[in-house]
Design a protein around this motif. Structure first.
Motif, mmCIF file in Angstrom:
data_model
loop_
_atom_site.group_PDB
_atom_site.id
_atom_site.type_symbol
_atom_site.label_atom_id
_atom_site.label_comp_id
_atom_site.label_asym_id
_atom_site.label_seq_id
_atom_site.Cartn_x
_atom_site.Cartn_y
_atom_site.Cartn_z
ATOM 1 N N MET A 115 26.030 -22.111 -68.727
ATOM 2 C CA MET A 115 25.499 -23.313 -68.157
ATOM 3 C C MET A 115 26.214 -24.668 -67.586
ATOM 4 O O MET A 115 26.615 -24.965 -66.852
ATOM 5 N N ASN A 116 26.881 -24.779 -69.574
ATOM 6 C CA ASN A 116 27.806 -25.772 -68.946
ATOM 7 C C ASN A 116 29.144 -25.842 -67.722
ATOM 8 O O ASN A 116 29.239 -26.944 -67.146
ATOM 9 N N ASP A 117 29.390 -24.751 -67.716
ATOM 10 C CA ASP A 117 30.826 -24.522 -66.956
ATOM 11 C C ASP A 117 30.076 -24.215 -65.285
ATOM 12 O O ASP A 117 30.611 -24.178 -64.670
ATOM 13 N N PHE A 118 28.746 -23.891 -65.356
ATOM 14 C CA PHE A 118 28.051 -24.061 -63.866
ATOM 15 C C PHE A 118 27.397 -24.782 -63.271
ATOM 16 O O PHE A 118 28.044 -25.838 -62.016
ATOM 17 N N ILE A 119 27.428 -26.241 -64.674
ATOM 18 C CA ILE A 119 27.172 -27.024 -63.172
ATOM 19 C C ILE A 119 28.634 -27.671 -63.262
ATOM 20 O O ILE A 119 29.008 -28.235 -62.655
ATOM 21 N N THR A 120 29.540 -27.740 -64.679
ATOM 22 C CA THR A 120 31.216 -27.475 -64.545
ATOM 23 C C THR A 120 31.894 -27.513 -62.712
ATOM 24 O O THR A 120 31.971 -28.178 -61.413
ATOM 25 N N SER A 121 31.301 -26.027 -61.975
ATOM 26 C CA SER A 121 31.931 -25.636 -60.951
ATOM 27 C C SER A 121 31.084 -26.158 -60.064
ATOM 28 O O SER A 121 31.552 -26.798 -58.923
ATOM 29 N N LYS B 257 30.008 -29.233 -59.769
ATOM 30 C CA LYS B 257 30.956 -30.475 -59.689
ATOM 31 C C LYS B 257 31.951 -30.383 -58.757
ATOM 32 O O LYS B 257 32.315 -30.924 -57.806
ATOM 33 N N LEU B 258 32.611 -29.406 -59.215
ATOM 34 C CA LEU B 258 34.110 -29.045 -58.404
ATOM 35 C C LEU B 258 34.023 -28.699 -56.864
ATOM 36 O O LEU B 258 35.216 -28.173 -56.876
ATOM 37 N N GLY B 259 32.611 -28.445 -56.546
ATOM 38 C CA GLY B 259 32.680 -27.209 -55.303
ATOM 39 C C GLY B 259 33.070 -25.784 -56.110
ATOM 40 O O GLY B 259 33.766 -25.319 -54.244
ATOM 41 N N HIS B 260 33.171 -25.289 -56.501
ATOM 42 C CA HIS B 260 33.620 -24.262 -56.781
ATOM 43 C C HIS B 260 32.676 -23.261 -56.845
ATOM 44 O O HIS B 260 32.864 -21.739 -56.836
ATOM 45 N N THR B 261 31.411 -23.736 -56.468
ATOM 46 C CA THR B 261 30.118 -23.262 -56.542
ATOM 47 C C THR B 261 28.945 -23.115 -55.081
ATOM 48 O O THR B 261 28.935 -24.308 -55.467
ATOM 49 N N THR B 262 28.499 -22.607 -54.398
ATOM 50 C CA THR B 262 27.853 -23.337 -53.456
ATOM 51 C C THR B 262 26.054 -22.523 -54.113
ATOM 52 O O THR B 262 25.277 -23.845 -53.434
ATOM 53 N N ASP B 263 26.460 -22.198 -55.364
ATOM 54 C CA ASP B 263 25.099 -21.855 -56.386
ATOM 55 C C ASP B 263 23.836 -23.286 -56.522
ATOM 56 O O ASP B 263 24.382 -23.797 -56.908
ATOM 57 N N VAL B 264 22.856 -22.799 -55.936
ATOM 58 C CA VAL B 264 21.523 -23.425 -57.226
ATOM 59 C C VAL B 264 21.438 -23.663 -57.736
ATOM 60 O O VAL B 264 20.952 -24.490 -58.512
ATOM 61 N N VAL B 265 21.337 -21.958 -58.658
ATOM 62 C CA VAL B 265 21.001 -22.144 -59.742
ATOM 63 C C VAL B 265 21.945 -20.983 -60.395
ATOM 64 O O VAL B 265 21.850 -19.850 -59.180
#
Length: 293
Positions: free
Chosen positions: A181-187, A189-197
Protein backbone atom coordinates in the motif's frame (compact mmCIF):
# COMPACT_ATOMS: atom_id res chain seq x y z
CA UNK A 1 -7.79 -25.20 29.59
CA UNK A 2 -4.69 -27.33 29.12
CA UNK A 3 -3.16 -29.94 26.84
CA UNK A 4 -2.00 -32.48 29.36
CA UNK A 5 -3.64 -31.39 32.58
CA UNK A 6 -0.54 -30.08 34.38
CA UNK A 7 -1.34 -26.39 34.15
CA UNK A 8 -5.05 -25.90 34.57
CA UNK A 9 -5.71 -22.35 35.65
CA UNK A 10 -4.82 -18.78 34.94
CA UNK A 11 -5.44 -17.69 38.53
CA UNK A 12 -2.88 -16.96 41.25
CA UNK A 13 -0.22 -15.76 38.83
CA UNK A 14 1.61 -13.84 41.51
CA UNK A 15 2.60 -14.23 45.18
CA UNK A 16 -0.05 -13.83 47.90
CA UNK A 17 1.66 -10.60 49.01
CA UNK A 18 0.33 -8.84 45.95
CA UNK A 19 -2.25 -6.36 47.26
CA UNK A 20 -4.09 -5.83 43.98
CA UNK A 21 -4.86 -8.17 41.11
CA UNK A 22 -2.17 -7.57 38.46
CA UNK A 23 -4.82 -7.52 35.73
CA UNK A 24 -6.53 -4.63 37.55
CA UNK A 25 -3.18 -2.86 38.02
CA UNK A 26 -2.39 -3.14 34.30
CA UNK A 27 -5.89 -2.06 33.27
CA UNK A 28 -5.72 1.01 35.50
CA UNK A 29 -2.24 1.81 34.18
CA UNK A 30 -3.46 1.74 30.59
CA UNK A 31 -6.51 3.78 31.55
CA UNK A 32 -4.35 6.37 33.28
CA UNK A 33 -1.94 6.56 30.36
CA UNK A 34 -4.78 7.18 27.93
CA UNK A 35 -6.17 9.94 30.14
CA UNK A 36 -2.72 11.59 30.20
CA UNK A 37 -2.48 11.34 26.42
CA UNK A 38 -5.96 12.83 26.13
CA UNK A 39 -4.81 15.81 28.20
CA UNK A 40 -1.75 16.13 25.95
CA UNK A 41 -3.96 16.03 22.85
CA UNK A 42 -6.08 19.00 23.95
CA UNK A 43 -3.47 21.75 23.44
CA UNK A 44 -2.23 19.97 20.31
CA UNK A 45 -5.69 20.09 18.77
CA UNK A 46 -5.18 16.56 17.39
CA UNK A 47 -5.57 13.05 18.76
CA UNK A 48 -2.51 11.47 17.15
CA UNK A 49 -0.80 10.63 20.52
CA UNK A 50 -3.33 7.80 20.98
CA UNK A 51 -1.92 5.97 17.95
CA UNK A 52 1.32 5.19 19.79
CA UNK A 53 -0.55 3.18 22.42
CA UNK A 54 -1.78 0.43 20.11
CA UNK A 55 1.66 -0.70 18.98
CA UNK A 56 3.67 -0.03 22.14
CA UNK A 57 1.44 -0.91 25.09
CA UNK A 58 1.46 -4.71 24.45
CA UNK A 59 5.28 -4.67 24.59
CA UNK A 60 5.23 -2.82 27.90
CA UNK A 61 2.53 -5.08 29.35
CA UNK A 62 4.40 -8.24 28.32
CA UNK A 63 7.54 -6.92 30.01
CA UNK A 64 5.62 -6.09 33.19
CA UNK A 65 3.99 -9.51 33.39
CA UNK A 66 7.38 -11.17 33.10
CA UNK A 67 9.08 -8.84 35.60
CA UNK A 68 6.38 -9.38 38.24
CA UNK A 69 6.91 -13.12 38.08
CA UNK A 70 10.64 -12.55 38.80
CA UNK A 71 11.40 -14.72 35.80
CA UNK A 72 10.59 -17.84 37.85
CA UNK A 73 7.21 -18.93 36.54
CA UNK A 74 6.60 -20.00 32.98
CA UNK A 75 8.45 -21.87 30.28
CA UNK A 76 11.50 -19.82 29.21
CA UNK A 77 11.28 -20.71 25.53
CA UNK A 78 7.63 -19.71 25.48
CA UNK A 79 8.37 -16.42 27.24
CA UNK A 80 11.18 -15.50 24.84
CA UNK A 81 9.12 -16.41 21.78
CA UNK A 82 6.05 -14.47 22.90
CA UNK A 83 8.02 -11.37 23.88
CA UNK A 84 10.06 -11.35 20.66
CA UNK A 85 7.00 -11.74 18.44
CA UNK A 86 5.11 -9.01 20.31
CA UNK A 87 8.14 -6.71 19.93
CA UNK A 88 8.47 -7.41 16.21
CA UNK A 89 4.75 -6.79 15.73
CA UNK A 90 4.82 -3.57 17.75
CA UNK A 91 7.99 -2.11 16.23
CA UNK A 92 6.73 -2.83 12.72
CA UNK A 93 3.39 -1.15 13.41
CA UNK A 94 5.09 1.90 14.92
CA UNK A 95 7.40 2.15 11.92
CA UNK A 96 4.42 2.03 9.56
CA UNK A 97 2.73 4.75 11.62
CA UNK A 98 5.77 6.98 11.08
CA UNK A 99 5.90 6.11 7.38
CA UNK A 100 2.33 7.32 6.86
CA UNK A 101 2.67 10.67 8.56
CA UNK A 102 3.14 9.71 12.17
CA UNK A 103 3.59 12.62 14.55
CA UNK A 104 1.21 15.46 13.85
CA UNK A 105 -1.05 13.47 11.53
CA UNK A 106 -4.56 12.81 12.82
CA UNK A 107 -6.27 9.63 11.66
CA UNK A 108 -9.15 10.42 9.28
CA UNK A 109 -11.62 8.66 11.57
CA UNK A 110 -10.82 11.05 14.40
CA UNK A 111 -10.76 14.02 12.03
CA UNK A 112 -14.27 13.10 10.89
CA UNK A 113 -15.41 12.84 14.51
CA UNK A 114 -13.85 16.23 15.25
CA UNK A 115 -15.82 17.77 12.39
CA UNK A 116 -19.02 16.01 13.41
CA UNK A 117 -18.97 16.99 17.10
CA UNK A 118 -17.36 20.39 16.68
CA UNK A 119 -16.80 22.29 19.93
CA UNK A 120 -17.83 19.25 22.00
CA UNK A 121 -15.18 16.96 20.54
CA UNK A 122 -12.61 17.86 23.20
CA UNK A 123 -14.53 15.97 25.92
CA UNK A 124 -16.23 13.42 23.65
CA UNK A 125 -12.78 12.31 22.43
CA UNK A 126 -11.92 11.15 25.97
CA UNK A 127 -14.62 8.48 25.71
CA UNK A 128 -14.87 7.77 21.98
CA UNK A 129 -11.14 7.77 21.20
CA UNK A 130 -8.96 7.35 24.28
CA UNK A 131 -11.08 5.29 26.69
CA UNK A 132 -12.58 3.34 23.80
CA UNK A 133 -9.10 2.30 22.74
CA UNK A 134 -8.33 1.28 26.33
CA UNK A 135 -11.07 -1.35 26.18
CA UNK A 136 -10.36 -2.70 22.70
CA UNK A 137 -6.62 -2.90 23.38
CA UNK A 138 -6.65 -4.34 26.88
CA UNK A 139 -9.08 -7.17 26.18
CA UNK A 140 -6.87 -8.94 23.60
CA UNK A 141 -3.80 -8.23 25.76
CA UNK A 142 -5.31 -10.54 28.40
CA UNK A 143 -3.80 -13.41 26.40
CA UNK A 144 -0.34 -12.19 27.43
CA UNK A 145 -0.86 -13.49 30.98
CA UNK A 146 -1.40 -17.10 29.98
CA UNK A 147 1.17 -16.97 27.16
CA UNK A 148 3.94 -15.74 29.47
CA UNK A 149 2.98 -17.61 32.65
CA UNK A 150 2.29 -21.06 31.20
CA UNK A 151 4.74 -23.71 32.42
CA UNK A 152 3.92 -26.05 29.55
CA UNK A 153 6.99 -26.69 27.35
CA UNK A 154 6.74 -24.75 24.12
CA UNK A 155 5.18 -26.72 21.25
CA UNK A 156 4.13 -29.54 23.57
CA UNK A 157 0.59 -28.74 22.51
CA UNK A 158 -1.05 -28.32 19.11
CA UNK A 159 -2.36 -24.93 20.24
CA UNK A 160 1.23 -23.67 20.39
CA UNK A 161 2.06 -24.74 16.86
CA UNK A 162 -1.10 -23.23 15.41
CA UNK A 163 -0.66 -20.06 17.46
CA UNK A 164 2.94 -19.67 16.30
CA UNK A 165 1.91 -20.09 12.65
CA UNK A 166 -0.85 -17.52 13.14
CA UNK A 167 1.51 -14.99 14.73
CA UNK A 168 4.26 -15.28 12.14
CA UNK A 169 1.75 -15.30 9.27
CA UNK A 170 0.00 -12.26 10.75
CA UNK A 171 3.22 -10.25 11.00
CA UNK A 172 4.20 -11.16 7.44
CA UNK A 173 0.71 -10.43 6.15
CA UNK A 174 0.59 -7.00 7.77
CA UNK A 175 4.16 -6.16 6.73
CA UNK A 176 3.72 -7.12 3.08
CA UNK A 177 0.26 -5.59 2.66
CA UNK A 178 1.24 -2.31 4.32
CA UNK A 179 4.41 -2.08 2.22
CA UNK A 180 2.45 -2.75 -0.95
CA UNK A 181 0.00 0.00 0.00
CA UNK A 182 2.84 2.42 0.83
CA UNK A 183 4.47 1.66 -2.55
CA UNK A 184 1.16 2.25 -4.32
CA UNK A 185 0.64 5.59 -2.56
CA UNK A 186 4.19 6.64 -3.49
CA UNK A 187 3.66 5.60 -7.12
CA UNK A 188 0.50 7.73 -7.27
CA UNK A 189 2.30 10.75 -5.83
CA UNK A 190 5.15 10.37 -8.34
CA UNK A 191 2.73 9.90 -11.22
CA UNK A 192 3.97 6.39 -11.98
CA UNK A 193 0.45 5.00 -12.01
CA UNK A 194 -2.98 6.31 -12.89
CA UNK A 195 -4.79 3.60 -10.94
CA UNK A 196 -7.20 4.93 -8.35
CA UNK A 197 -7.46 1.72 -6.33
CA UNK A 198 -4.72 -0.76 -5.51
CA UNK A 199 -5.39 -4.14 -7.09
CA UNK A 200 -1.99 -5.78 -6.85
CA UNK A 201 -0.21 -8.20 -4.56
CA UNK A 202 -2.21 -9.27 -1.54
CA UNK A 203 -4.82 -6.62 -2.34
CA UNK A 204 -5.84 -8.72 -5.33
CA UNK A 205 -7.01 -11.47 -2.96
CA UNK A 206 -8.53 -9.37 -0.14
CA UNK A 207 -9.67 -5.76 0.12
CA UNK A 208 -8.24 -5.48 3.63
CA UNK A 209 -5.38 -7.98 4.06
CA UNK A 210 -3.81 -5.78 6.75
CA UNK A 211 -6.97 -6.06 8.85
CA UNK A 212 -6.91 -9.83 8.44
CA UNK A 213 -3.32 -9.87 9.67
CA UNK A 214 -4.23 -7.83 12.75
CA UNK A 215 -7.03 -10.23 13.65
CA UNK A 216 -4.78 -13.25 13.12
CA UNK A 217 -2.13 -11.79 15.43
CA UNK A 218 -4.46 -11.61 18.41
CA UNK A 219 -5.92 -15.06 17.76
CA UNK A 220 -2.39 -16.45 17.54
CA UNK A 221 -1.47 -14.88 20.86
CA UNK A 222 -4.59 -16.34 22.43
CA UNK A 223 -3.73 -19.82 21.13
CA UNK A 224 -0.25 -19.55 22.66
CA UNK A 225 -1.93 -18.79 25.98
CA UNK A 226 -4.39 -21.69 25.74
CA UNK A 227 -2.39 -23.96 28.06
CA UNK A 228 -2.97 -21.52 30.91
CA UNK A 229 -5.91 -19.22 30.52
CA UNK A 230 -9.51 -18.88 31.55
CA UNK A 231 -12.32 -19.42 29.07
CA UNK A 232 -13.68 -15.88 29.39
CA UNK A 233 -10.40 -14.42 28.09
CA UNK A 234 -11.38 -15.47 24.57
CA UNK A 235 -13.38 -12.23 24.66
CA UNK A 236 -10.09 -10.56 23.66
CA UNK A 237 -9.64 -11.90 20.12
CA UNK A 238 -13.42 -12.01 19.68
CA UNK A 239 -13.70 -8.29 20.47
CA UNK A 240 -10.91 -7.43 18.01
CA UNK A 241 -12.52 -9.55 15.30
CA UNK A 242 -15.89 -7.91 15.91
CA UNK A 243 -14.28 -4.46 15.79
CA UNK A 244 -12.74 -5.07 12.38
CA UNK A 245 -15.61 -7.03 10.84
CA UNK A 246 -18.48 -4.81 11.95
CA UNK A 247 -16.86 -1.38 12.38
CA UNK A 248 -13.45 -0.84 10.76
CA UNK A 249 -14.24 -2.51 7.43
CA UNK A 250 -17.51 -0.61 7.02
CA UNK A 251 -15.94 2.74 7.92
CA UNK A 252 -13.09 2.20 5.47
CA UNK A 253 -15.37 0.97 2.68
CA UNK A 254 -17.72 3.93 3.09
CA UNK A 255 -14.77 6.32 2.93
CA UNK A 256 -13.33 4.64 -0.15
CA UNK A 257 -16.67 4.82 -1.97
CA UNK A 258 -17.05 8.46 -0.97
CA UNK A 259 -13.58 9.35 -2.28
CA UNK A 260 -13.26 6.98 -5.25
CA UNK A 261 -16.85 6.29 -6.25
CA UNK A 262 -17.39 3.80 -9.06
CA UNK A 263 -13.71 2.87 -9.17
CA UNK A 264 -13.97 1.37 -5.72
CA UNK A 265 -17.30 -0.26 -6.52
CA UNK A 266 -15.57 -1.94 -9.45
CA UNK A 267 -12.87 -3.10 -7.06
CA UNK A 268 -15.52 -4.60 -4.79
CA UNK A 269 -16.90 -6.49 -7.77
CA UNK A 270 -13.40 -7.69 -8.68
CA UNK A 271 -12.34 -8.57 -5.13
CA UNK A 272 -15.46 -9.69 -3.33
CA UNK A 273 -13.74 -10.73 -0.10
CA UNK A 274 -13.29 -7.95 2.43
CA UNK A 275 -10.95 -9.96 4.67
CA UNK A 276 -10.18 -13.55 3.69
CA UNK A 277 -7.55 -14.17 1.03
CA UNK A 278 -9.44 -15.83 -1.81
CA UNK A 279 -8.44 -16.80 -5.39
CA UNK A 280 -9.40 -14.24 -8.08
CA UNK A 281 -12.05 -16.50 -9.62
CA UNK A 282 -13.84 -16.95 -6.30
CA UNK A 283 -13.44 -13.25 -5.53
CA UNK A 284 -15.13 -12.30 -8.80
CA UNK A 285 -18.00 -14.68 -8.16
CA UNK A 286 -18.38 -13.39 -4.61
CA UNK A 287 -18.18 -9.79 -5.81
CA UNK A 288 -20.94 -10.26 -8.36
CA UNK A 289 -23.10 -11.99 -5.74
CA UNK A 290 -22.63 -9.34 -3.05
CA UNK A 291 -22.20 -6.09 -4.95
CA UNK A 292 -23.99 -6.35 -8.29
CA UNK A 293 -26.89 -3.93 -8.50
Amino acid sequence: STCNGTDTTATNYYPPSTTMDPIVVDALSLLGLNVVLWLVSLPLGKTWPVDFIWSNWPIYQAAMIYSRSDGVDGDKDRQVLVFCLVCVWGFRLTNNFYARGGIGHEDWRYADMREKFGANFWWISLFSVFLGQTIFLFLPCLSLYGAIESKEPLFSCAYDAVGFVFLVSAILLETISDQQMNDFITSKKLGHTTDVVINQGLWRYSRHPNYLGEMMFWWGLYLLSATKTEAWMVCGPISISALFIFVSVKLMEDRQIQNKGDKYREYQMEVGSSLLLLPPAINKLLGKTLYSK
